[in-house]
Design a protein around this motif. Sequence first.
Motif, short mmCIF file in Angstrom:
data_model
loop_
_atom_site.label_atom_id
_atom_site.label_comp_id
_atom_site.label_asym_id
_atom_site.label_seq_id
_atom_site.Cartn_x
_atom_site.Cartn_y
_atom_site.Cartn_z
N PRO A 38 -67.56 28.90 -62.60
CA PRO A 38 -67.40 30.25 -62.01
C PRO A 38 -66.19 30.36 -61.08
CG PRO A 38 -69.71 29.64 -62.01
CD PRO A 38 -68.96 28.41 -62.47
N GLY A 39 -65.85 29.30 -60.37
CA GLY A 39 -64.70 29.36 -59.47
C GLY A 39 -63.37 29.48 -60.18
N ASN A 40 -63.32 29.15 -61.48
CA ASN A 40 -62.09 29.23 -62.25
C ASN A 40 -62.09 30.39 -63.24
OD1 ASN A 40 -60.92 27.04 -60.99
ND2 ASN A 40 -61.67 25.56 -62.49
N ILE A 41 -63.03 31.32 -63.08
CA ILE A 41 -63.05 32.54 -63.88
C ILE A 41 -62.80 33.71 -62.94
CG2 ILE A 41 -64.44 34.02 -65.38
CD1 ILE A 41 -66.01 31.49 -66.16
N LEU A 42 -61.64 34.35 -63.09
CA LEU A 42 -61.25 35.45 -62.21
C LEU A 42 -61.63 36.78 -62.86
CD1 LEU A 42 -57.72 34.17 -61.11
CD2 LEU A 42 -59.97 33.64 -60.15
N LEU A 43 -61.86 37.80 -62.04
CA LEU A 43 -62.27 39.12 -62.52
C LEU A 43 -61.24 40.15 -62.10
CD1 LEU A 43 -66.06 38.98 -61.53
CD2 LEU A 43 -65.02 38.35 -63.71
N ASP A 44 -60.72 40.92 -63.08
CA ASP A 44 -59.71 41.93 -62.76
C ASP A 44 -60.37 43.21 -62.23
OD1 ASP A 44 -60.68 43.30 -64.95
OD2 ASP A 44 -58.92 42.96 -66.21
N SER A 45 -59.59 44.28 -62.13
CA SER A 45 -60.10 45.52 -61.54
C SER A 45 -61.23 46.12 -62.36
CB SER A 45 -58.96 46.54 -61.40
OG SER A 45 -58.38 46.79 -62.67
N GLU A 46 -61.29 45.82 -63.67
CA GLU A 46 -62.36 46.32 -64.54
C GLU A 46 -63.43 45.26 -64.76
OE1 GLU A 46 -62.37 49.44 -65.55
OE2 GLU A 46 -60.44 49.79 -64.54
N PHE A 47 -63.39 44.20 -63.96
CA PHE A 47 -64.30 43.07 -64.07
C PHE A 47 -64.21 42.38 -65.43
CE2 PHE A 47 -65.95 45.00 -60.29
CZ PHE A 47 -66.44 43.92 -59.55
N GLU A 48 -63.01 42.43 -66.01
CA GLU A 48 -62.72 41.68 -67.23
C GLU A 48 -62.41 40.24 -66.82
OE1 GLU A 48 -62.49 41.29 -71.31
OE2 GLU A 48 -62.84 43.20 -70.27
N PRO A 49 -63.05 39.24 -67.44
CA PRO A 49 -62.84 37.86 -67.00
C PRO A 49 -61.51 37.28 -67.49
CG PRO A 49 -64.30 37.89 -68.88
CD PRO A 49 -64.03 39.34 -68.53
N MET A 50 -60.91 36.43 -66.66
CA MET A 50 -59.68 35.74 -67.01
C MET A 50 -59.80 34.29 -66.55
SD MET A 50 -56.90 38.71 -66.07
CE MET A 50 -55.72 38.18 -67.30
N ILE A 51 -59.69 33.36 -67.50
CA ILE A 51 -59.83 31.94 -67.20
C ILE A 51 -58.58 31.45 -66.49
CG2 ILE A 51 -60.23 29.66 -68.19
CD1 ILE A 51 -61.53 31.09 -70.58
N ALA A 52 -58.75 30.67 -65.42
CA ALA A 52 -57.63 30.20 -64.61
C ALA A 52 -57.72 28.70 -64.39
CB ALA A 52 -57.62 30.94 -63.26
N ASP A 53 -56.71 28.17 -63.70
CA ASP A 53 -56.64 26.78 -63.24
C ASP A 53 -56.70 25.78 -64.39
OD1 ASP A 53 -56.36 24.71 -61.56
OD2 ASP A 53 -58.07 25.15 -60.28
N PHE A 54 -55.55 25.62 -65.06
CA PHE A 54 -55.44 24.72 -66.20
C PHE A 54 -54.87 23.35 -65.81
CE2 PHE A 54 -55.99 28.72 -68.18
CZ PHE A 54 -56.39 28.52 -69.49
N GLY A 55 -55.00 22.99 -64.54
CA GLY A 55 -54.39 21.75 -64.05
C GLY A 55 -54.93 20.49 -64.71
N LEU A 56 -56.16 20.54 -65.24
CA LEU A 56 -56.75 19.37 -65.89
C LEU A 56 -56.75 19.50 -67.40
CD1 LEU A 56 -59.86 18.81 -63.58
CD2 LEU A 56 -57.66 17.66 -63.47
N ALA A 57 -56.13 20.57 -67.92
CA ALA A 57 -56.20 20.85 -69.36
C ALA A 57 -55.59 19.72 -70.18
CB ALA A 57 -55.49 22.16 -69.67
N LYS A 58 -56.20 19.50 -71.35
CA LYS A 58 -55.70 18.49 -72.29
C LYS A 58 -55.19 19.20 -73.53
CE LYS A 58 -57.27 15.19 -69.63
NZ LYS A 58 -56.35 14.38 -68.80
#
Length: 595
Positions: free
Chosen positions: A570-590
Amino acid sequence: MGQNAYWFSIWFTNSKDRTVVWMANRDRPANGRGSRVSLRGDGAMVLSDVDGSIIWETNITSTDARMAELLDTGNLVINGPGGEILWQSFDSPIDTLLPNQLFTKSTKLIARLHGGSCASGYFSFFFDNDNVLRLKYDGPDIPSIYRPIPYLTVFENGRTSYNSNRIAVYDETGHFVSSDRFQFIASDMGSLRIKRRLTMDYDGNLRLYSLNNDTGLWLTSWEALSQLCNVHGVCGRNAICVNTPEPKCSCPPGYEITEPGNWNKGCKPLSNVTLFQSQQVKFVELPHVDYWGFDLNYTESISIDSCMKSCVGDYRCKAFNYKLTGERHCYTKSELFNGYQSPSFEGKIYLKLPATVEASQLAILNGTGPICQSDELETMIGSPSMLVVSFQKAWCASFGGRWMSCVSNRFRRFTYAELKKATNNFKEELGRRGSGTVYKGILTDERVVAVKRLENMYQGEDVFLENMYFGEDVFLENMYQGEDVFWAEVSTIGKINHMNLVRMWGFCSEGKHRLLVYEHIENQSLDKHLFSPKFLEWKDRFEVALGTAKGLAYLHQECLEWIIHCDVKPGNILLDSEFEPMIADFGLAKLSQRG
């Protein structure tokens, strides 16, 4: 070609397959038994065949020519007095551009015809007459530009046509810049030791490759299109490109491949499906399919019945497209080129076929694409001359969201001074992530951004001495872990674009400073809403879950490389003005190669 066909070429000696980067005679091979290259007394370099005929020669003559030399840059030059360059291979690229090789209005990258050929093919990368860099298909049937996005203006594509210099170049670090404002960076940008090449490939995609010195293999570090079905002409006339998720060509119902194994020739109608003007017709419905371009007519606010009638009444019409989004847009098609299928396309193509076509000829997509069972449904619409055959399960398609070009048109490198000013000296903190602190900022173009400053990298003399106390290896390990997080995020988000993934606008790599610049998301992260007094309704929670799933499906199925986030919470899922989710923080991505 026979075993006796030879080309005068330059290649990488350390690559496993000795990758060719330049050819003098790509479309006219020489006889290997007796052909020769010579530097004549008049200064011309000449390739002669066994019978003495000239196959290729340089376009200059000068009695001042002293020697021909192959430089470490990969440039073959003819030198005059004092080292003056009288001629160079860098002025006449074939399909590949090397670091610091200028790309100008008089040069062009032309792809090979196919993987086993050296001859000139149908795809090219060049400066157009309006000063814009473009990718173009110029096959035996018709030319078609497919990048930048052809239905957008130059400025909507993030380019400019006002600079008439028409010049582009990329450096040893993998940073490409052009006078039309097109630019990109390699996913492994930074190292000067990596050998790179920018190649217009035979499949119509422009790719930057990095050489692995240990294996001798090339790895893709950037590409112009993440979805190969966006390449026009990749499957030929009448054919349809399907991402499954790897691109495959298929013939639509009522068609068969023209020349097996050669999709450049596309598909041809089956023997009994040739349309005549007075013939009764039926329509085959293909969901999420479009053929780009060749619109006879475009009509707004029209019913599907009226759209169909306009196609039936026009002998030139081979199909029509109707949008599913409620816009009621109708496009009738004169030709079937650039066909593609995508879950993100909210429309259907209705193929026009004779009413006498047998059902057995319409049951599958008969090409190298997916072969699926189909539920056939025939319905009468309008008059007896208009029928629709609807295939509810005729396509195997990967689940995913909307895709766009690999790199955002506004993605760029920022200076530390710019970001310090934008954040008012890092005054307003938005939150902390495992890899750094995020600050709110406003750029000079008034975009609100979130600037993440990576920590635990170079944190001053005290930390430096503390790490050195435990040994140089520990210090270097900590430093490189920080670098890995930084470049993992740049290389991952820099090449993707999806409505449920946070957008990155750029980065800063300057001295000890490593910062990432993202769009600002108004409603913060999901964890702030799950247990707050402003309870997130269950309907909203479902939409957040669905949007998150779409973003992950895109990462897992529709990218060049599989991208595994590794830290979805949940801490890496951001919500825009319409509460549309946006996945964030790819620092550990493979990132994992598809093979």
